[in-house]
Design a protein around this motif. Structure first.
Motif, mmCIF file in Angstrom:
data_model
loop_
_atom_site.group_PDB
_atom_site.id
_atom_site.type_symbol
_atom_site.label_atom_id
_atom_site.label_comp_id
_atom_site.label_asym_id
_atom_site.label_seq_id
_atom_site.Cartn_x
_atom_site.Cartn_y
_atom_site.Cartn_z
ATOM 1 N N UNK A 2 -0.985 2.310 1.861
ATOM 2 C CA UNK A 2 -0.198 3.463 1.439
ATOM 3 C C UNK A 2 -0.977 4.524 0.700
ATOM 4 N N UNK A 3 -2.267 4.480 0.747
ATOM 5 C CA UNK A 3 -3.062 5.484 0.049
ATOM 6 C C UNK A 3 -3.340 5.096 -1.390
ATOM 7 N N UNK A 4 -4.313 5.784 -1.975
ATOM 8 C CA UNK A 4 -4.774 5.439 -3.320
ATOM 9 C C UNK A 4 -3.682 5.581 -4.380
ATOM 10 N N UNK A 5 -2.931 6.662 -4.357
ATOM 11 C CA UNK A 5 -1.898 6.893 -5.377
ATOM 12 C C UNK A 5 -0.823 5.815 -5.318
ATOM 13 N N UNK A 6 -0.336 5.526 -4.119
ATOM 14 C CA UNK A 6 0.705 4.504 -3.970
ATOM 15 C C UNK A 6 0.171 3.121 -4.349
ATOM 16 N N UNK A 7 -1.056 2.819 -3.926
ATOM 17 C CA UNK A 7 -1.660 1.530 -4.258
ATOM 18 C C UNK A 7 -1.858 1.395 -5.761
ATOM 19 N N UNK A 8 -2.245 2.472 -6.433
ATOM 20 C CA UNK A 8 -2.427 2.433 -7.889
ATOM 21 C C UNK A 8 -1.115 2.157 -8.606
ATOM 22 N N UNK A 9 -0.026 2.777 -8.141
ATOM 23 C CA UNK A 9 1.298 2.522 -8.744
ATOM 24 C C UNK A 9 1.709 1.068 -8.527
ATOM 25 N N UNK A 10 1.492 0.562 -7.315
ATOM 26 C CA UNK A 10 1.847 -0.830 -7.022
ATOM 27 C C UNK A 10 1.027 -1.776 -7.893
#
Length: 136
Positions: free
Chosen positions: A100-108
């Protein structure tokens, strides 16, 4: 993505190890986690709405446990124990592939680390409340 968290539990490493190896009981002490043993195998929900197939891959007696996690995230959750004074330092190491991309992965990853923190606090409460006995 890799994350390392740790906490202290005033219980012996052998007792902490016993509890961590009983994956189906995680829901008893880990707030907000779901463990589904009704389906094929075991599913461990570290994120709301996302339960991953989980399988203990390796044990180091009294020291650690490696758990494989499947979709929707791929990787491992490792518990590693260190004896310290009158208790145990419990280390959690997550090594995950999150899409899901860096931003989504960071939130997860932040949500998963928050879940791990709740688990470490729950484990501490579970073992320090005197309800558990040392293994014989």
């Amino acid at each position: 993505m890799r994350a390392h968290d740790q906490g202290f539990v005033a219980a012996s490493p052998s007792l902490v190890y016993e509890v961590l190896c009983d994956i189906p009981s995680y829901g008893l002490w880990w707030p907000g986690i779901s463990v589904d043993t009704q389906r094929e195998g075991l599913r461990l929900g570290l994120l709301a709405g996302a339960a991953a197939p989980a399988r203990a891959r390796g044990h180091r007696e009294g020291v650690g446990l490696l758990i494989d996690l499947g979709p929707p995230y791929e990787g491992t959750l490792e518990w590693y124990l260190e004896s310290f004074e009158e208790g145990t330092i419990v280390n959690s190491v997550m090594d995950l592939e999150l899409g899901g991309g860096h931003r989504r992965a960071s939130r997860a990853l932040r949500r998963m680390r928050s879940s791990i923190h709740r688990g470490l606090v729950g484990l501490k409460g579970h073992l320090e409340d005197g309800a558990r006995e040392e293994p014989t």
